[in-house]
Scaffold this motif. Structure first.
Motif, PDB file in Angstrom:
ATOM      1  N   SER A  48       0.825  -1.212   0.000  1.00 39.91           N
ATOM      2  CA  SER A  48       0.000   0.000   0.000  1.00 39.91           C
ATOM      3  C   SER A  48       0.855   1.256   0.000  1.00 39.91           C
ATOM      4  CB  SER A  48      -0.931   0.011   1.223  1.00 39.91           C
ATOM      5  OG  SER A  48      -1.834  -1.063   1.168  1.00 39.91           O
ATOM      6  N   LEU A  49       1.911   1.245   0.815  1.00 38.91           N
ATOM      7  CA  LEU A  49       2.793   2.412   0.890  1.00 38.91           C
ATOM      8  C   LEU A  49       3.624   2.570  -0.381  1.00 38.91           C
ATOM      9  CD1 LEU A  49       3.969   2.069   4.604  1.00 38.91           C
ATOM     10  CD2 LEU A  49       2.240   3.621   3.677  1.00 38.91           C
ATOM     11  N   ASN A  50       3.774   1.456  -1.115  1.00 38.23           N
ATOM     12  CA  ASN A  50       4.460   1.501  -2.409  1.00 38.23           C
ATOM     13  C   ASN A  50       3.484   1.768  -3.550  1.00 38.23           C
ATOM     14  OD1 ASN A  50       7.337   0.983  -2.177  1.00 38.23           O
ATOM     15  ND2 ASN A  50       6.683  -0.865  -1.105  1.00 38.23           N
ATOM     16  N   ASP A  51       2.204   1.961  -3.198  1.00 42.24           N
ATOM     17  CA  ASP A  51       1.150   2.244  -4.173  1.00 42.24           C
ATOM     18  C   ASP A  51       0.987   1.114  -5.189  1.00 42.24           C
ATOM     19  OD1 ASP A  51      -0.855   4.060  -4.608  1.00 42.24           O
ATOM     20  OD2 ASP A  51       0.187   5.084  -6.227  1.00 42.24           O
ATOM     21  N   SER A  52       1.106  -0.122  -4.730  1.00 46.33           N
ATOM     22  CA  SER A  52       0.981  -1.281  -5.613  1.00 46.33           C
ATOM     23  C   SER A  52      -0.450  -1.470  -6.093  1.00 46.33           C
ATOM     24  CB  SER A  52       1.434  -2.543  -4.865  1.00 46.33           C
ATOM     25  OG  SER A  52       1.101  -3.700  -5.595  1.00 46.33           O
ATOM     26  N   ASN A  53      -0.580  -1.934  -7.339  1.00 42.90           N
ATOM     27  CA  ASN A  53      -1.899  -2.223  -7.910  1.00 42.90           C
ATOM     28  C   ASN A  53      -2.497  -3.515  -7.350  1.00 42.90           C
ATOM     29  OD1 ASN A  53      -1.951   0.036  -9.556  1.00 42.90           O
ATOM     30  ND2 ASN A  53      -0.806  -0.990 -11.185  1.00 42.90           N
ATOM     31  N   LEU A  54      -1.704  -4.240  -6.574  1.00 44.14           N
ATOM     32  CA  LEU A  54      -2.192  -5.491  -5.985  1.00 44.14           C
ATOM     33  C   LEU A  54      -3.112  -5.254  -4.783  1.00 44.14           C
ATOM     34  CD1 LEU A  54       1.141  -7.549  -6.108  1.00 44.14           C
ATOM     35  CD2 LEU A  54      -0.821  -7.729  -7.663  1.00 44.14           C
ATOM     36  N   SER A  60      -6.349  -2.977  -3.159  1.00 39.93           N
ATOM     37  CA  SER A  60      -7.498  -2.173  -3.582  1.00 39.93           C
ATOM     38  C   SER A  60      -7.312  -0.716  -3.157  1.00 39.93           C
ATOM     39  CB  SER A  60      -8.788  -2.713  -2.975  1.00 39.93           C
ATOM     40  OG  SER A  60      -8.828  -2.441  -1.583  1.00 39.93           O
ATOM     41  N   PRO A  61      -7.835   0.234  -3.941  1.00 43.80           N
ATOM     42  CA  PRO A  61      -7.718   1.659  -3.590  1.00 43.80           C
ATOM     43  C   PRO A  61      -8.260   1.976  -2.198  1.00 43.80           C
ATOM     44  CG  PRO A  61      -8.514   1.417  -5.841  1.00 43.80           C
ATOM     45  CD  PRO A  61      -8.502   0.039  -5.244  1.00 43.80           C
ATOM     46  N   LYS A  62      -9.353   1.305  -1.795  1.00 41.72           N
ATOM     47  CA  LYS A  62      -9.951   1.560  -0.482  1.00 41.72           C
ATOM     48  C   LYS A  62      -8.994   1.162   0.644  1.00 41.72           C
ATOM     49  CE  LYS A  62     -14.142   0.614   2.208  1.00 41.72           C
ATOM     50  NZ  LYS A  62     -15.425  -0.126   2.238  1.00 41.72           N
ATOM     51  N   THR A  63      -8.372  -0.008   0.500  1.00 41.01           N
ATOM     52  CA  THR A  63      -7.424  -0.478   1.525  1.00 41.01           C
ATOM     53  C   THR A  63      -6.191   0.409   1.570  1.00 41.01           C
ATOM     54  OG1 THR A  63      -8.193  -2.755   1.248  1.00 41.01           O
ATOM     55  CG2 THR A  63      -6.040  -2.453   2.288  1.00 41.01           C
ATOM     56  N   LYS A  64      -5.687   0.798   0.393  1.00 41.56           N
ATOM     57  CA  LYS A  64      -4.516   1.676   0.345  1.00 41.56           C
ATOM     58  C   LYS A  64      -4.795   2.998   1.053  1.00 41.56           C
ATOM     59  CE  LYS A  64      -3.531   1.221  -4.176  1.00 41.56           C
ATOM     60  NZ  LYS A  64      -2.833   1.431  -5.469  1.00 41.56           N
ATOM     61  N   GLU A  65      -5.972   3.553   0.786  1.00 44.61           N
ATOM     62  CA  GLU A  65      -6.337   4.825   1.411  1.00 44.61           C
ATOM     63  C   GLU A  65      -6.400   4.697   2.932  1.00 44.61           C
ATOM     64  OE1 GLU A  65      -9.969   8.110   1.307  1.00 44.61           O
ATOM     65  OE2 GLU A  65     -10.017   6.365  -0.018  1.00 44.61           O
ATOM     66  N   LYS A  66      -6.983   3.592   3.385  1.00 45.54           N
ATOM     67  CA  LYS A  66      -7.103   3.342   4.828  1.00 45.54           C
ATOM     68  C   LYS A  66      -5.724   3.251   5.483  1.00 45.54           C
ATOM     69  CE  LYS A  66      -8.663  -0.333   7.975  1.00 45.54           C
ATOM     70  NZ  LYS A  66      -9.305  -1.673   8.039  1.00 45.54           N
ATOM     71  N   ILE A  67      -4.834   2.473   4.879  1.00 45.62           N
ATOM     72  CA  ILE A  67      -3.494   2.256   5.442  1.00 45.62           C
ATOM     73  C   ILE A  67      -2.671   3.548   5.414  1.00 45.62           C
ATOM     74  CG2 ILE A  67      -1.291   1.086   5.002  1.00 45.62           C
ATOM     75  CD1 ILE A  67      -3.008  -1.385   4.203  1.00 45.62           C
ATOM     76  N   LYS A  68      -2.756   4.296   4.325  1.00 45.95           N
ATOM     77  CA  LYS A  68      -2.005   5.547   4.239  1.00 45.95           C
ATOM     78  C   LYS A  68      -2.484   6.560   5.271  1.00 45.95           C
ATOM     79  CE  LYS A  68      -0.662   5.174  -0.629  1.00 45.95           C
ATOM     80  NZ  LYS A  68      -0.820   5.733  -1.987  1.00 45.95           N
ATOM     81  N   LYS A  69      -3.792   6.540   5.544  1.00 48.81           N
ATOM     82  CA  LYS A  69      -4.341   7.452   6.547  1.00 48.81           C
ATOM     83  C   LYS A  69      -3.830   7.090   7.937  1.00 48.81           C
ATOM     84  CE  LYS A  69      -8.579   9.701   8.047  1.00 48.81           C
ATOM     85  NZ  LYS A  69     -10.036   9.829   7.871  1.00 48.81           N
ATOM     86  N   ILE A  70      -3.799   5.797   8.243  1.00 53.64           N
ATOM     87  CA  ILE A  70      -3.275   5.348   9.541  1.00 53.64           C
ATOM     88  C   ILE A  70      -1.799   5.741   9.674  1.00 53.64           C
ATOM     89  CG2 ILE A  70      -2.676   3.310  10.923  1.00 53.64           C
ATOM     90  CD1 ILE A  70      -5.168   1.947   9.741  1.00 53.64           C
ATOM     91  N   ALA A  71      -1.031   5.480   8.613  1.00 51.63           N
ATOM     92  CA  ALA A  71       0.402   5.812   8.624  1.00 51.63           C
ATOM     93  C   ALA A  71       0.614   7.301   8.854  1.00 51.63           C
ATOM     94  CB  ALA A  71       1.047   5.362   7.316  1.00 51.63           C
TER      95      ALA A  71
END
Length: 349
Positions: free
Chosen positions: A35-41, A43-54
């Protein structure tokens, strides 16, 4: 998502890790990393959630360590000609640079701009950035790259493409460009459709492929309309405002016989418009003028300049995406593309 409250003193004492983020988010460590590497593997929703926590935990992703591990710089070099900042080229390369920065950074890559040679020593900047392992890929945006630089890039196995300017030395290189032949053709055809029979064109050095192709398009349109080609109506000048202005004062007798002029850069066309105004000719009542490039200033001259728009934004997006897809292993090879320009009708025809 529940709010995360972090005690400032506590956060100073304890360094936040990927494990901490994974535990809070309820996902695995690799998912956080992807998620922090912005991988396409992921989902956008999960990436957004993880980046917000970070972000809320004040976590700083150590990109440098990851680059050291992967041996990747996540940086692309763009090679411009040494005269890209000269006034005759500034508008075009500024537009190119703006779109390159946007396209590269949108993909979370860095971009550096270099001229092909060091202006003081004459040494190759291309060899330097490759030898120092500063970049993963290279975009060449000039028309006279030395053969030894091309060979060096090949030996380095760095991914490389040619943007706007063709590589005349190696036909197998990946080229992303604009169909200047078609641009010259539709410019001249528009003048013919508006009553033009005696049409001049002001070009530049025929050794520069873009101008050579525009002149070929001009000739093709005349041929189709069964208008006799007059070689004395093809002028080669510098691509500056002054060149267009001086052309008018030097060719008054010929201009009085013309119906229209296809000027192969907007900057020259602006000079022609001013020159015609000085000698008392009205555009488009007495003579029609069409330019090429569609720079911003076209809208602010009087009359507003009819011109040929170059789809630079789309071209740069396609080129950058192809290069980055290849760098990231998402595609096996790059597919070059040649886009068609289009006519922008304003008040000078």
């Amino acid at each position: 998502m529940r709010m995360i409250l972090v005690d400032k003193e506590r956060s100073k004492m304890k360094k936040i890790t990927i494990k901490d983020i994974a535990k809070i988010a309820g996902v695995t460590h690799p998912t956080v990393s992807r998620s922090l590497n912005d991988s396409n593997l992921v989902s956008p929703k999960t990436k957004e959630k993880i980046k917000k926590i970070a972000d809320e935990l004040g976590f700083e992703f150590n990109a440098s360590a990851r680059r050291l591990k992967t041996q990747k710089t996540e940086t692309i070099a763009v090679i411009f000609p040494t005269n890209f900042y000269h006034i005759e080229a500034e508008q075009f390369f500024r537009m190119l640079q703006k779109n390159l920065i946007e396209s590269v950074e949108k993909n979370s890559y860095n971009v550096i701009f270099q001229t092909a040679e060091n202006s003081f020593t004459g040494e190759s900047n291309i060899k330097k950035v490759i030898a120092q392992n500063q970049v993963d890929g290279i975009i060449i945006a000039l028309n006279n790259l030395k053969k030894e630089d091309i060979e060096y890039i090949k030996r380095s196995k760095k991914e490389c493409l040619f943007l706007y300017y063709k590589n005349e030395i190696d036909e197998n290189s990946k080229y992303f460009g604009v169909d200047n032949f078609y641009g010259g053709y539709i410019a001249t055809k528009h003048l013919i459709e508006n009553g033009g029979k005696k049409i001049a064109t002001i070009s530049c050095d025929d050794e520069i492929s873009e101008f050579y192709d525009r002149t070929r398009g001009y000739k093709k349109a005349l041929e189709e309309a069964k208008i006799k080609l007059e070689e004395n109506l093809i002028f080669n000048r510098g691509i500056t405002f002054e060149s267009g202005f001086d052309w008018v004062s030097e060719n008054k007798d010929i201009i009085n016989e013309l119906d229209a002029v296809f000027v192969q850069t907007d900057l020259m066309a602006f000079g022609v418009l001013q020159g015609l105004k000085k000698i008392g000719l009205k555009v488009p009542e007495d003579i029609s003028i069409i330019g090429y490039d569609d720079v911003d200033y076209c809208k602010y001259f009087s009359p507003q300049l009819t011109t040929i728009h170059q789809p630079i934004e789309d071209l740069v997006k396609k080129a950058c995406q192809e290069l980055i897809n290849k760098l990231e292993g998402k595609s096996k090879k790059m597919e070059g593309v040649v886009l068609k320009p289009y006519l922008v009708k304003r008040g000078s025809v």
